[in-house]
Enzyme design. Structure first.
Site, PDB file in Angstrom:
ATOM      1  N   ARG A  74      25.001  -5.377 -14.636  1.00 51.65           N
ATOM      2  CA  ARG A  74      25.139  -4.269 -13.675  1.00 51.65           C
ATOM      3  C   ARG A  74      24.012  -3.246 -13.776  1.00 51.65           C
ATOM      4  NH1 ARG A  74      30.621  -4.645 -15.308  1.00 51.65           N
ATOM      5  NH2 ARG A  74      31.820  -5.843 -13.808  1.00 51.65           N
ATOM      6  N   LYS A 127      11.733   0.168  -5.061  1.00 51.68           N
ATOM      7  CA  LYS A 127      12.201  -0.894  -4.159  1.00 51.68           C
ATOM      8  C   LYS A 127      12.023  -2.224  -4.863  1.00 51.68           C
ATOM      9  CE  LYS A 127      11.407   0.954   0.486  1.00 51.68           C
ATOM     10  NZ  LYS A 127      10.611   0.792   1.728  1.00 51.68           N
ATOM     11  N   GLU A 144      -3.683  -1.030   0.977  1.00 53.75           N
ATOM     12  CA  GLU A 144      -2.585  -0.065   0.771  1.00 53.75           C
ATOM     13  C   GLU A 144      -3.162   1.300   0.378  1.00 53.75           C
ATOM     14  OE1 GLU A 144       0.522  -0.826   1.516  1.00 53.75           O
ATOM     15  OE2 GLU A 144       0.837  -2.962   1.152  1.00 53.75           O
ATOM     16  N   LYS A 191       2.255   8.557  -3.077  1.00 52.67           N
ATOM     17  CA  LYS A 191       3.515   7.806  -3.033  1.00 52.67           C
ATOM     18  C   LYS A 191       4.605   8.554  -3.799  1.00 52.67           C
ATOM     19  CE  LYS A 191       5.903   3.590  -2.866  1.00 52.67           C
ATOM     20  NZ  LYS A 191       5.987   2.157  -2.858  1.00 52.67           N
ATOM     21  N   GLU A 250      14.623   6.015   1.806  1.00 54.18           N
ATOM     22  CA  GLU A 250      14.021   5.811   3.123  1.00 54.18           C
ATOM     23  C   GLU A 250      14.919   6.270   4.271  1.00 54.18           C
ATOM     24  OE1 GLU A 250      11.486   2.248   3.445  1.00 54.18           O
ATOM     25  OE2 GLU A 250      11.988   2.219   5.572  1.00 54.18           O
ATOM     26  N   ARG A 288       9.977   8.495   3.880  1.00 58.49           N
ATOM     27  CA  ARG A 288       9.457   7.307   3.185  1.00 58.49           C
ATOM     28  C   ARG A 288       9.050   6.206   4.160  1.00 58.49           C
ATOM     29  NH1 ARG A 288      11.447   4.431  -2.440  1.00 58.49           N
ATOM     30  NH2 ARG A 288       9.869   2.803  -2.391  1.00 58.49           N
ATOM     31  N   ASN A 314       5.494   2.626   5.686  1.00 57.23           N
ATOM     32  CA  ASN A 314       5.499   1.336   6.382  1.00 57.23           C
ATOM     33  C   ASN A 314       4.421   1.261   7.461  1.00 57.23           C
ATOM     34  OD1 ASN A 314       7.683   0.400   4.863  1.00 57.23           O
ATOM     35  ND2 ASN A 314       9.146   1.390   6.242  1.00 57.23           N
ATOM     36  N   HIS A 322       3.094  -2.032   8.692  1.00 59.63           N
ATOM     37  CA  HIS A 322       3.939  -3.101   8.161  1.00 59.63           C
ATOM     38  C   HIS A 322       4.738  -3.842   9.227  1.00 59.63           C
ATOM     39  CE1 HIS A 322       2.808  -1.508   4.301  1.00 59.63           C
ATOM     40  NE2 HIS A 322       3.553  -2.385   3.670  1.00 59.63           N
ATOM     41  N   HIS A 337       4.142  -7.502   9.056  1.00 57.39           N
ATOM     42  CA  HIS A 337       5.210  -8.450   8.704  1.00 57.39           C
ATOM     43  C   HIS A 337       5.369  -9.521   9.782  1.00 57.39           C
ATOM     44  CE1 HIS A 337       7.777  -6.027   5.583  1.00 57.39           C
ATOM     45  NE2 HIS A 337       6.712  -6.579   5.058  1.00 57.39           N
ATOM     46  N   HIS A 351      -0.586 -10.209   1.892  1.00 60.21           N
ATOM     47  CA  HIS A 351       0.215  -9.074   2.369  1.00 60.21           C
ATOM     48  C   HIS A 351      -0.698  -7.891   2.706  1.00 60.21           C
ATOM     49  CE1 HIS A 351       3.513  -6.246   2.730  1.00 60.21           C
ATOM     50  NE2 HIS A 351       2.933  -5.461   1.838  1.00 60.21           N
TER      51      HIS A 351
HETATM   52  P1  NAD Z   1       1.194 -11.123  -6.266  1.00 57.87           P
HETATM   53  O1  NAD Z   1       2.148 -10.506  -7.173  1.00 57.87           O
HETATM   54  O2  NAD Z   1       1.524 -12.458  -5.703  1.00 57.87           O
HETATM   55  O3  NAD Z   1      -0.234 -11.208  -6.977  1.00 57.87           O
HETATM   56  C1  NAD Z   1      -1.308 -11.806  -6.284  1.00 57.87           C
HETATM   57  C2  NAD Z   1      -1.962 -12.904  -7.125  1.00 57.87           C
HETATM   58  O4  NAD Z   1      -2.739 -12.286  -8.138  1.00 57.87           O
HETATM   59  C3  NAD Z   1      -0.989 -13.826  -7.818  1.00 57.87           C
HETATM   60  O5  NAD Z   1      -1.485 -15.132  -7.766  1.00 57.87           O
HETATM   61  C4  NAD Z   1      -1.019 -13.345  -9.276  1.00 57.87           C
HETATM   62  O6  NAD Z   1      -0.741 -14.369 -10.198  1.00 57.87           O
HETATM   63  C5  NAD Z   1      -2.441 -12.869  -9.406  1.00 57.87           C
HETATM   64  N1  NAD Z   1      -2.679 -11.818 -10.392  1.00 57.87           N
HETATM   65  C6  NAD Z   1      -1.923 -10.724 -10.614  1.00 57.87           C
HETATM   66  N2  NAD Z   1      -2.513  -9.914 -11.497  1.00 57.87           N
HETATM   67  C7  NAD Z   1      -3.667 -10.529 -11.846  1.00 57.87           C
HETATM   68  C8  NAD Z   1      -4.717 -10.174 -12.706  1.00 57.87           C
HETATM   69  N3  NAD Z   1      -4.756  -9.007 -13.349  1.00 57.87           N
HETATM   70  N4  NAD Z   1      -5.759 -11.047 -12.856  1.00 57.87           N
HETATM   71  C9  NAD Z   1      -5.767 -12.211 -12.163  1.00 57.87           C
HETATM   72  N5  NAD Z   1      -4.814 -12.583 -11.303  1.00 57.87           N
HETATM   73  C10 NAD Z   1      -3.766 -11.744 -11.158  1.00 57.87           C
HETATM   74  O7  NAD Z   1       0.900 -10.195  -4.992  1.00 57.87           O
HETATM   75  P2  NAD Z   1       0.718  -8.624  -4.811  1.00 57.87           P
HETATM   76  O8  NAD Z   1      -0.248  -8.476  -3.715  1.00 57.87           O
HETATM   77  O9  NAD Z   1       0.500  -7.926  -6.074  1.00 57.87           O
HETATM   78  O10 NAD Z   1       2.165  -8.168  -4.297  1.00 57.87           O
HETATM   79  C11 NAD Z   1       2.661  -8.603  -3.049  1.00 57.87           C
HETATM   80  C12 NAD Z   1       4.154  -8.435  -3.064  1.00 57.87           C
HETATM   81  O11 NAD Z   1       4.466  -7.057  -3.260  1.00 57.87           O
HETATM   82  C13 NAD Z   1       4.821  -8.845  -1.777  1.00 57.87           C
HETATM   83  O12 NAD Z   1       5.926  -9.649  -2.081  1.00 57.87           O
HETATM   84  C14 NAD Z   1       5.284  -7.539  -1.164  1.00 57.87           C
HETATM   85  O13 NAD Z   1       6.458  -7.677  -0.410  1.00 57.87           O
HETATM   86  C15 NAD Z   1       5.535  -6.711  -2.392  1.00 57.87           C
HETATM   87  N6  NAD Z   1       5.482  -5.268  -2.170  1.00 57.87           N
HETATM   88  C16 NAD Z   1       6.525  -4.524  -2.620  1.00 57.87           C
HETATM   89  C17 NAD Z   1       6.506  -3.154  -2.463  1.00 57.87           C
HETATM   90  C18 NAD Z   1       7.614  -2.317  -3.019  1.00 57.87           C
HETATM   91  O14 NAD Z   1       7.663  -1.116  -2.743  1.00 57.87           O
HETATM   92  N7  NAD Z   1       8.483  -2.887  -3.827  1.00 57.87           N
HETATM   93  C19 NAD Z   1       5.417  -2.537  -1.823  1.00 57.87           C
HETATM   94  C20 NAD Z   1       4.362  -3.338  -1.383  1.00 57.87           C
HETATM   95  C21 NAD Z   1       4.407  -4.710  -1.561  1.00 57.87           C
HETATM   96  N1  GLY Z   2       5.901   0.109   0.307  1.00 58.05           N
HETATM   97  C1  GLY Z   2       6.772   0.961   1.038  1.00 58.05           C
HETATM   98  C2  GLY Z   2       7.720   1.731   0.196  1.00 58.05           C
HETATM   99  O1  GLY Z   2       7.678   1.667  -1.002  1.00 58.05           O
HETATM  100  O2  GLY Z   2       8.542   2.425   0.735  1.00 58.05           O
END
Ligand code: NAD
Ligand code: GLY
Length: 367
Positions: free
Chosen positions: A121, A143, A185, A227, A237, A241, A245, A248, A252, A266
């Protein structure tokens, strides 16, 4: 080393530490939170590069640790991998005072954060973001989510981390395409609320898009400040917040039409979406054409896409509108978009005329 506090009504304050050498310092900083265990969740790529540094740091601080990895990539934000991670945490005998350490990009942060929210939990977790995108965006704000075949991020929870350690040195191993993806971003934050920052990113700071550590550090710090302020005001949100987006809803829709494959990361989808949001705003007379052109030029200068024609696929306006209406940010069937009055001044429009969007998409090259 810069420490940025994040806190607001309804959630406990925590710190985002931005600096160099933080992976090696992770042990002392995590141990200070007094968990019974600190278990690392990572992906196979990041674990191979940075896993041992963090494991040794945690062990060196007297913490019992271990690591579970998932395949690298968006496909790991799935029920299957969530179950695998949770099962491993149970098999390892973690308790309610154990801590999850999310070591990786946004995929790992979102997946491990959701696992932490669900395990017994809810247990504490620490974000150790290793992509630029994760350092400036996904590790901050709580998030967490996985995807389903019906859409992205549809199953999730708000679960704030106890600490975020953004090590600029960890970005040295990141492929340049991923650096640029995170830069999208960063640019987004300037476009949302800081025109001077956007100017800096396109001028003195532009080496960051190619991986320069000094420019990256400054860009991460300013992004996290922005942020942090927004999330502190509106964790769930309910209002402000949503401005995060920007780009996005268009982004998306494009990612979904491309099946979340390699054609657009992304961040690239967000970059293209931001350029489209500014052009649509100019078309609707909400912002000047000059600002839309400046936004597009700043994004393009960082090596990011700004036009549909740069994506090697034909898009249907109808299909994109369908994706946009199905996006969870759409309310009551109307389109919700973050639109611009100027660079650094955006707002939420919850009643965007779908016909105007359709005409715009056709002008943009969709069929
Ligand atoms: P990711 O986590 O897939 O990383 C991208 C690639 O880089 C992967 O292949 C990973 O293995 C590699 N990698 C990571 N760190 C590395 C390093 N230091 N050296 C070499 N390779 C490395 O992608 P991302 O772009 O980091 O994240 C995208 C995700 O984040 C999406 O799913 C998106 O929905 C999510 N996201 C979430 C929020 C939130 O607020 N929670 C906000 C924006 C995006
Ligand atoms: N990436 C959008 C948020 O965190 O709200």
């Amino acid at each position: 080393m810069t420490t940025i506090p994040v806190g607001g009504e309804g959630f406990a304050a925590y710190e985002v530490v931005v600096g160099r050498g933080l992976l090696k310092e992770a042990g002392a900083r995590v141990a200070a939170l007094k968990p019974t265990r600190a278990f690392i969740v990572s992906d196979e790529t990041v674990a191979a590069i940075h896993g041992e540094t963090v494991r040794a740091a945690l062990e060196g601080a007297g913490l019992k640790t271990g690591i579970v990895t998932v395949p690298a990539g968006e496909a790991s934000k799935s029920f299957e991998q969530l179950e695998a991670v949770l099962d491993r945490l149970l098999a390892e005998g973690l308790d309610r005072k154990s801590m999850v350490v999310a070591l990786g990009g946004g995929v790992v942060g979102d997946l491990a954060g959701l696992a932490a929210a669900l395990f017994m939990r809810g247990v504490d977790f620490v974000q150790v973001p290793t992509t630029l995108l994760a350092q400036v965006d996904s590790s901050v704000g709580g998030k967490t989510a996985i995807d389903t075949p019906r859409g992205k991020n549809l199953i999730g929870a708000f679960h704030q981390p106890r600490l975020v350690l953004a090590d600029i040195e960890a970005l040295a191993t990141l492929p340049v395409r991923q650096v640029r993806s995170g830069w999208a971003e960063v640019l987004k934050h300037g476009l949302i609320c800081d025109a001077a920052f956007f100017d800096w990113l396109g001028g003195e700071g532009k080496a960051g898009a190619e991986g320069d550590p000094d420019a990256l550090e400054r860009a991460v710090i300013r992004s996290v400040e922005i942020k942090s302020q927004i999330v502190g005001e509106d964790e769930k949100e309910a209002g402000r917040r949503a401005l995060l987006n920007l780009g996005h809803t268009f982004g998306h829709a494009l990612e979904a039409e491309l099946g979340f494959g390699d054609a657009l990361t992304h961040g690239e989808a967000v970059a293209l979406g931001c350029a489209m949001a500014f052009r649509f705003s100019a078309r609707q007379g909400l912002c000047s054409a000059a600002d839309a052109q400046k936004a597009e030029a700043g994004i393009r200068a960082a090596g990011l896409p700004t036009r549909l024609a740069e994506v090697d696929q034909a898009f249907s306006a109808e299909a994109l509108i369908g994706r946009m209406a199905g996006d969870k940010k759409a309310e009551g069937g109307r389109l919700t978009l973050i639109l611009a009055r100027a660079i650094g001044e955006v707002f939420t429009d919850k009643a965007v005329d779908a016909e105007a969007v359709r005409a715009f998409l056709i002008e943009e090259g969709a069929a």
